[in-house]
Design a protein around this motif. Structure first.
Motif, mmCIF file in Angstrom:
data_model
loop_
_atom_site.group_PDB
_atom_site.id
_atom_site.type_symbol
_atom_site.label_atom_id
_atom_site.label_comp_id
_atom_site.label_asym_id
_atom_site.label_seq_id
_atom_site.Cartn_x
_atom_site.Cartn_y
_atom_site.Cartn_z
ATOM 1 N N GLU A 1 0.824 -1.212 0.000
ATOM 2 C CA GLU A 1 0.000 0.000 0.000
ATOM 3 C C GLU A 1 0.859 1.262 0.000
ATOM 4 O O GLU A 1 0.670 2.163 0.790
ATOM 5 C CB GLU A 1 -0.940 0.011 1.205
ATOM 6 C CG GLU A 1 -1.957 -1.115 1.201
ATOM 7 C CD GLU A 1 -2.906 -1.036 2.374
ATOM 8 O OE1 GLU A 1 -2.748 -0.111 3.199
ATOM 9 O OE2 GLU A 1 -3.802 -1.888 2.471
ATOM 10 N N GLY A 2 1.782 1.331 -0.899
ATOM 11 C CA GLY A 2 2.599 2.534 -1.006
ATOM 12 C C GLY A 2 3.959 2.350 -0.367
ATOM 13 O O GLY A 2 4.063 2.039 0.822
ATOM 14 N N ALA A 3 5.025 2.540 -1.163
ATOM 15 C CA ALA A 3 6.391 2.349 -0.674
ATOM 16 C C ALA A 3 7.030 3.696 -0.342
ATOM 17 O O ALA A 3 6.852 4.673 -1.082
ATOM 18 C CB ALA A 3 7.230 1.626 -1.724
ATOM 19 N N ILE B 1 10.581 9.210 3.299
ATOM 20 C CA ILE B 1 9.350 9.960 3.091
ATOM 21 C C ILE B 1 8.265 8.951 2.711
ATOM 22 O O ILE B 1 8.391 8.285 1.686
ATOM 23 C CB ILE B 1 9.503 11.019 1.990
ATOM 24 C CG1 ILE B 1 10.626 11.993 2.355
ATOM 25 C CG2 ILE B 1 8.192 11.781 1.775
ATOM 26 C CD1 ILE B 1 10.922 13.005 1.278
ATOM 27 N N PRO B 2 7.216 8.833 3.512
ATOM 28 C CA PRO B 2 6.209 7.800 3.259
ATOM 29 C C PRO B 2 5.587 7.899 1.863
ATOM 30 O O PRO B 2 5.246 8.995 1.395
ATOM 31 C CB PRO B 2 5.159 8.050 4.350
ATOM 32 C CG PRO B 2 5.910 8.766 5.431
ATOM 33 C CD PRO B 2 6.936 9.604 4.726
ATOM 34 N N LYS B 3 5.466 6.756 1.201
ATOM 35 C CA LYS B 3 4.737 6.564 -0.054
ATOM 36 C C LYS B 3 5.302 7.314 -1.264
ATOM 37 O O LYS B 3 4.759 7.219 -2.364
ATOM 38 C CB LYS B 3 3.260 6.926 0.121
ATOM 39 C CG LYS B 3 2.557 6.100 1.190
ATOM 40 C CD LYS B 3 1.060 6.304 1.169
ATOM 41 C CE LYS B 3 0.388 5.374 2.180
ATOM 42 N NZ LYS B 3 -1.099 5.459 2.101
ATOM 43 N N LEU B 4 6.387 8.062 -1.089
ATOM 44 C CA LEU B 4 6.893 8.865 -2.207
ATOM 45 C C LEU B 4 7.513 8.003 -3.301
ATOM 46 O O LEU B 4 7.461 8.357 -4.485
ATOM 47 C CB LEU B 4 7.914 9.893 -1.702
ATOM 48 C CG LEU B 4 8.402 10.912 -2.735
ATOM 49 C CD1 LEU B 4 7.231 11.670 -3.356
ATOM 50 C CD2 LEU B 4 9.393 11.888 -2.099
ATOM 51 N N SER B 5 8.094 6.863 -2.946
ATOM 52 C CA SER B 5 8.672 5.982 -3.954
ATOM 53 C C SER B 5 7.592 5.458 -4.899
ATOM 54 O O SER B 5 7.787 5.392 -6.118
ATOM 55 C CB SER B 5 9.402 4.814 -3.295
ATOM 56 O OG SER B 5 10.093 4.035 -4.245
ATOM 57 N N SER B 6 6.439 5.102 -4.355
ATOM 58 C CA SER B 6 5.333 4.655 -5.202
ATOM 59 C C SER B 6 4.844 5.778 -6.107
ATOM 60 O O SER B 6 4.497 5.548 -7.271
ATOM 61 C CB SER B 6 4.167 4.151 -4.335
ATOM 62 O OG SER B 6 4.483 2.908 -3.741
ATOM 63 N N LEU B 7 4.812 6.998 -5.590
ATOM 64 C CA LEU B 7 4.379 8.132 -6.398
ATOM 65 C C LEU B 7 5.339 8.368 -7.555
ATOM 66 O O LEU B 7 4.915 8.612 -8.696
ATOM 67 C CB LEU B 7 4.281 9.383 -5.533
ATOM 68 C CG LEU B 7 3.850 10.663 -6.257
ATOM 69 C CD1 LEU B 7 2.437 10.513 -6.814
ATOM 70 C CD2 LEU B 7 3.945 11.872 -5.335
ATOM 71 N N ILE B 8 6.649 8.281 -7.295
ATOM 72 C CA ILE B 8 7.642 8.529 -8.334
ATOM 73 C C ILE B 8 7.637 7.414 -9.375
ATOM 74 O O ILE B 8 7.664 7.673 -10.583
ATOM 75 C CB ILE B 8 9.045 8.668 -7.706
ATOM 76 C CG1 ILE B 8 9.120 9.937 -6.847
ATOM 77 C CG2 ILE B 8 10.126 8.708 -8.794
ATOM 78 C CD1 ILE B 8 10.399 10.058 -6.047
ATOM 79 N N LEU C 1 0.271 7.275 -4.983
ATOM 80 C CA LEU C 1 0.779 7.185 -3.616
ATOM 81 C C LEU C 1 0.562 5.810 -2.991
ATOM 82 O O LEU C 1 1.369 5.353 -2.180
ATOM 83 C CB LEU C 1 0.107 8.252 -2.742
ATOM 84 C CG LEU C 1 0.613 9.686 -2.879
ATOM 85 C CD1 LEU C 1 -0.310 10.633 -2.128
ATOM 86 C CD2 LEU C 1 2.039 9.813 -2.347
ATOM 87 N N ASN C 2 -0.531 5.153 -3.354
ATOM 88 C CA ASN C 2 -0.879 3.888 -2.718
ATOM 89 C C ASN C 2 -0.571 2.666 -3.582
ATOM 90 O O ASN C 2 -1.012 1.558 -3.273
ATOM 91 C CB ASN C 2 -2.370 3.890 -2.355
ATOM 92 C CG ASN C 2 -2.692 4.965 -1.335
ATOM 93 O OD1 ASN C 2 -2.032 5.080 -0.309
ATOM 94 N ND2 ASN C 2 -3.708 5.777 -1.626
ATOM 95 N N ALA C 3 0.184 2.863 -4.679
ATOM 96 C CA ALA C 3 0.490 1.739 -5.571
ATOM 97 C C ALA C 3 1.420 0.754 -4.869
ATOM 98 O O ALA C 3 2.375 1.150 -4.196
ATOM 99 C CB ALA C 3 1.135 2.245 -6.851
#
Length: 475
Positions: free
Chosen positions: A267-269, A290-297, A302-304
């Motif tokens: 649920e977001g890396a 930084i929470p969930k930012l890796s998934s966003l990039i 954000l939750n991928a």
């Protein structure tokens, strides 16, 4: 002389050492060849002697760099037969022709026109000389194209079959050459070469501006380098992001190692800014994230979910420490380059780009940054490919020649000693060339002009006026 290590590890270290020495020279000569073409074109267009002086200044540096690149490349290629003969035998039908095309279309092209570009201006005339300079620059780019095609195929192999003996047999050369990672790797590497040259040129210009900020040739080279930094660095960051997305698609384990994700995140890396990889415990110690930012990039969500190394078999996981740190060094330098480029735009707008001492000092410090960044990027992608030579199909342990560790260790020591002596002398000579101020004869005359004879020592503003009036050209 095995240093207590296996023949495989020593062979890998030897290849990493020689390819690292080799890579810094083409990374510089690719950009320098294009820079020479631009300088020569500006000289022919404007007939401004400052551009001709800069061309003569940088062509010597290019010649030395090109020579060291050729020598280090030849030595490196022999290891395919000495240390990695099994890989050469099994994959030779694919990589052999591509490397042969590199020699035929690029190296011969460069070698055939290099003498004219360096020494032939007065013998062949301006037009043919310009053609030679452009051909040399194009030759360096073609050379990079073929080599990167080979390397990219090893990361994302396509267009082949495997025969009964386990050999790779080419089936579709279009698919082999233009394999999935090739366009991204080519753009990323060529832009890196341009930035490497830009910051080296900028550092040399900054050095001479700190010595004499009225040196017009130093002003021109510094200005051109800062334009390149300001324009190309954002392009490189975008290209790097696209390359990363391509790597996520075809080499997700490498991305997990680069990001430091030992565990999957459904649920977001998080984006781990810094930490210390703990290979034994399979975690990142002292992580700053930084929470969930890796998934966003990486997935623009954000939750991928994002796979970690635990999603792959243990014997197919790359080591984490080197890709993790090397990737952060490369990215950090990229943003430092962006900062200097933007700073130069601000200084240009404030009309103090030639007098801003702090900008010049920053550019001087950033001089070697391109070389560090290309090596960090190289370590990231190559170590991240492990434990495979041909990704997913041929392991590094299966590629090694039947050699003993003491023999590889002895040749490694010999390489280290010879390389540091020979190439150390070459680099020392390059720095001597860098230290020479690019000054025209008329500049010398200006320094001995009437105002000097009268015992008047004009200030910087008056120096600028005198020199601008003498040249009748802008920077």
């Amino acid at each position: 002389m095995d240093f207590g290590q296996s023949a495989e590890l020593l062979a890998r270290i030897q290849f990493a050492f020689t390819v690292s020495f080799h890579f810094i020279f083409p990374a510089f000569s690719i950009g320098t060849a294009s820079y020479l073409a631009v300088l020569n074109g500006l000289w022919l267009w404007k007939r401004d002697p400052a551009y001709l002086k800069l061309f003569e200044y940088w062509k010597t540096i290019f010649a030395v760099t090109f020579g060291m690149g050729v020598v280090s490349g030849i030595v490196m290629s022999y290891q395919f037969g000495t240390n990695w003969s099994v890989f050469s035998e099994r994959a030779g039908a694919v990589i052999g022709p591509l490397m042969g095309y590199e020699v035929l279309t690029a190296f011969f092209l460069e070698a055939g026109f290099l003498g004219i570009a360096l020494f032939g201006r007065k013998r062949v005339g301006d037009t043919l000389h310009m053609v030679a300079v452009v051909v040399v620059a194009v030759g360096t780019l073609i050379s990079a194209t073929w080599i990167l095609s080979v390397n990219s195929w090893m990361h994302t192999p396509q267009g082949f079959s495997i025969d009964a003996n386990g050999n790779f047999v080419p089936e579709d050369w279009w698919a082999i050459v233009f394999n999935p990672s090739f366009p991204y790797r080519l753009v990323h590497t060529v832009l890196a070469a341009f930035l490497t040259t830009a910051f080296a040129v900028g550092a040399v210009g900054a050095w001479h501006l700190l010595k004499d900020r009225t040196n017009r040739q130093a002003r021109i080279m510094f200005s051109m380098a800062m334009w390149m930094a300001a324009i190309v660095t954002p392009m490189q960051i975008l290209a790097g992001d696209m390359h990363g997305l391509n790597t996520l698609e075809y080499q997700p384990a490498k991305i997990a190692a680069m990001e430091g994700h030992y565990e999957s995140h459904p649920e977001g890396a998080p984006l781990i800014l810094f930490g210390i990889p703990n290979e034994d415990e399979q975690r990142i110690d002292y992580a700053i994230e930084i929470p969930k930012l890796s998934s966003l990039i990486l997935k623009h969500d954000l939750n991928a979910p994002l796979d970690g190394l635990d999603a792959f078999p243990e014997d197919a996981r790359p080591p984490v420490t080197i890709p993790f740190f090397a990737f952060r060094i490369m990215v950090g330098i990229g943003f430092a380059m962006l900062f200097v480029g933007l700073w130069s735009l601000w200084a240009r707008w404030r009309k103090n780009i030639y007098t801003n001492t702090w900008l010049h000092k920053a550019a001087l410090v950033m001089g070697p940054s391109g070389f560090v960044a290309v090596l960090a990027g190289w370590f990231t992608t190559e170590v991240g490919r492990q434990p495979f030579t041909v990704y997913g199909l041929m392991r590094t342990s299966e590629s090694l020649s039947p050699v003993e560790a003491p023999a590889v260790g002895a040749s490694l020591v010999a390489f280290v000693v010879v390389y540091f002596l020979v190439f150390g002398a070459g680099v020392f000579y390059l720095f001597r060339l860098f230290r020479r101020p690019p000054i025209l004869e008329e500049d010398h005359e200006l320094d001995k002009g009437p105002h000097r004879a009268a015992g008047i020592n004009p200030g910087p503003a008056q120096e600028d006026t005198i020199r601008e009036g003498a040249h009748h050209h802008g920077d």
